[in-house]
Design a protein around this motif. Sequence first.
Motif, mmCIF file in Angstrom:
data_model
loop_
_atom_site.group_PDB
_atom_site.id
_atom_site.type_symbol
_atom_site.label_atom_id
_atom_site.label_comp_id
_atom_site.label_asym_id
_atom_site.label_seq_id
_atom_site.Cartn_x
_atom_site.Cartn_y
_atom_site.Cartn_z
ATOM 1 N N PHE A 116 6.138 -12.608 -3.174
ATOM 2 C CA PHE A 116 7.388 -12.337 -3.882
ATOM 3 C C PHE A 116 7.272 -11.066 -4.729
ATOM 4 N N THR A 117 6.161 -10.920 -5.446
ATOM 5 C CA THR A 117 5.964 -9.743 -6.303
ATOM 6 C C THR A 117 5.857 -8.480 -5.473
ATOM 7 N N ASN A 118 5.288 -8.591 -4.293
ATOM 8 C CA ASN A 118 5.076 -7.413 -3.456
ATOM 9 C C ASN A 118 6.381 -6.825 -2.911
ATOM 10 N N THR A 119 7.463 -7.614 -2.948
ATOM 11 C CA THR A 119 8.739 -7.081 -2.465
ATOM 12 C C THR A 119 9.230 -5.913 -3.315
ATOM 13 N N TYR A 120 8.803 -5.838 -4.572
ATOM 14 C CA TYR A 120 9.179 -4.703 -5.430
ATOM 15 C C TYR A 120 8.716 -3.389 -4.803
ATOM 16 N N PHE A 121 7.474 -3.372 -4.342
ATOM 17 C CA PHE A 121 6.943 -2.152 -3.735
ATOM 18 C C PHE A 121 7.564 -1.912 -2.361
ATOM 19 N N LEU A 122 7.933 -2.979 -1.673
ATOM 20 C CA LEU A 122 8.588 -2.807 -0.377
ATOM 21 C C LEU A 122 9.930 -2.100 -0.524
ATOM 22 N N HIS A 123 10.699 -2.470 -1.528
ATOM 23 C CA HIS A 123 11.990 -1.807 -1.760
ATOM 24 C C HIS A 123 11.794 -0.349 -2.166
ATOM 25 N N ARG A 124 10.759 -0.074 -2.931
ATOM 26 C CA ARG A 124 10.462 1.317 -3.305
ATOM 27 C C ARG A 124 10.070 2.134 -2.077
ATOM 28 N N ILE A 125 9.356 1.507 -1.145
ATOM 29 C CA ILE A 125 9.002 2.194 0.097
ATOM 30 C C ILE A 125 10.255 2.517 0.904
ATOM 31 N N ASP A 126 11.202 1.567 0.971
ATOM 32 C CA ASP A 126 12.461 1.821 1.685
ATOM 33 C C ASP A 126 13.203 3.011 1.089
ATOM 34 N N THR A 127 13.224 3.083 -0.238
ATOM 35 C CA THR A 127 13.898 4.198 -0.914
ATOM 36 C C THR A 127 13.219 5.524 -0.597
ATOM 37 N N ASN A 128 11.888 5.529 -0.597
ATOM 38 C CA ASN A 128 11.153 6.764 -0.300
ATOM 39 C C ASN A 128 11.269 7.169 1.164
ATOM 40 N N ILE A 129 11.466 6.188 2.047
ATOM 41 C CA ILE A 129 11.685 6.525 3.458
ATOM 42 C C ILE A 129 12.994 7.293 3.621
ATOM 43 N N GLU A 130 14.028 6.853 2.923
ATOM 44 C CA GLU A 130 15.310 7.554 2.999
ATOM 45 C C GLU A 130 15.212 8.975 2.441
ATOM 46 N N LYS A 131 14.329 9.172 1.457
ATOM 47 C CA LYS A 131 14.151 10.493 0.847
ATOM 48 C C LYS A 131 13.073 11.316 1.554
ATOM 49 N N LEU A 132 12.433 10.721 2.584
ATOM 50 C CA LEU A 132 11.313 11.370 3.292
ATOM 51 C C LEU A 132 10.191 11.765 2.333
ATOM 52 N N ASN A 133 9.983 10.931 1.337
ATOM 53 C CA ASN A 133 8.926 11.156 0.341
ATOM 54 C C ASN A 133 7.666 10.441 0.818
ATOM 55 N N PHE A 134 6.846 11.138 1.598
ATOM 56 C CA PHE A 134 5.683 10.505 2.219
ATOM 57 C C PHE A 134 4.617 10.127 1.197
ATOM 58 N N LYS A 135 4.462 10.926 0.152
ATOM 59 C CA LYS A 135 3.499 10.571 -0.888
ATOM 60 C C LYS A 135 3.927 9.295 -1.608
ATOM 61 N N GLY A 136 5.223 9.172 -1.846
ATOM 62 C CA GLY A 136 5.727 7.959 -2.482
ATOM 63 C C GLY A 136 5.533 6.739 -1.600
ATOM 64 N N ILE A 137 5.700 6.911 -0.295
ATOM 65 C CA ILE A 137 5.493 5.806 0.641
ATOM 66 C C ILE A 137 4.036 5.342 0.585
ATOM 67 N N THR A 138 3.124 6.311 0.631
ATOM 68 C CA THR A 138 1.696 5.981 0.605
ATOM 69 C C THR A 138 1.312 5.322 -0.707
ATOM 70 N N PHE A 139 1.814 5.858 -1.814
ATOM 71 C CA PHE A 139 1.465 5.314 -3.138
ATOM 72 C C PHE A 139 1.924 3.860 -3.279
ATOM 73 N N ASN A 140 3.153 3.580 -2.921
ATOM 74 C CA ASN A 140 3.677 2.229 -3.070
ATOM 75 C C ASN A 140 3.042 1.261 -2.077
ATOM 76 N N TYR A 141 2.662 1.781 -0.912
ATOM 77 C CA TYR A 141 1.948 0.945 0.048
ATOM 78 C C TYR A 141 0.610 0.497 -0.536
ATOM 79 N N LEU A 142 -0.101 1.436 -1.136
ATOM 80 C CA LEU A 142 -1.390 1.120 -1.743
ATOM 81 C C LEU A 142 -1.230 0.221 -2.971
#
Length: 297
Positions: A116-142
Amino acid sequence: MDIQWWQILLLTLYAGYQILDSITISSSMDSPVFAGFISGLIMGDMVTGLIIGGSMQLTILGVGTFGGASRIDANSGTVIATAFSIGVGMDPQVAIAAIAVPVASLLIQTDILGRFTNTYFLHRIDTNIEKLNFKGITFNYLMGIVPWSLSRMIPVFLALAFGGGVVETAVNFMNEHLEWLSNGLATAGALLPAVGFAILLRYLPVKRHIAYLILGFILTALFATLYTNIISLGTAMTGVSKDFAQTFNSLPMLAITFVGLAFAILEYKRSTSKTVAVAENHSNMIDEGGEIDDDEL
């Protein structure tokens, strides 16, 4: 023997690692038998660790996380049960029934909390995908490592750091006044692997491979009886003649494993040959222009 601070630290770190290995790394270090090996190595008694880990491994043989469902955390249960079994001198079978299984069941709730807590980072990854922010995707994944690891590290640390005195008191009381309860828990712990096998057989295609099941059971029973009789004969001969010093070993499980592996290879080759034959027949029905020759197909 008390559980030392460095042992608590290492076991806590392993508890956090094993769930990450289960969902990403997949090095097999997340299995209960490996958890028992690591915990036993840290606590200084690998035999006890492997007994508890192996029993828990057999217990969850047929339990899967279908559709991402949460299941009992046998690894954390193994870590805590092994630590207390070695640390306070608890019988391994009692530790399995009294600690490993209840703790493993309780940690289903922390697994759900971690998801449940991990969904916070999943939503942030979705937002960074729309912005093509690859560093943000990697950071939130980690960063997803944090809730997953803490869902195991916190319960294991609290249990090992503050539960030792309670467990030791309970063990001493059971040994002195509740011997019947200790014997009952030991019996229940010994029966748990059979439950795991029963669950596994419920999901396996037993009807289709009943011949292999019967043959494997008979071979194991025959070998076990043969080795037992040979050992008994060797023991008797040693008592009669001191010059008779031949050592007779019990049935090696590795031999039974290889018998099972041979059956698996034969079945795999049979299934593969059948699949190839069906594919060849299908290709022969189609000409170069893509027309199907067999109008009955």
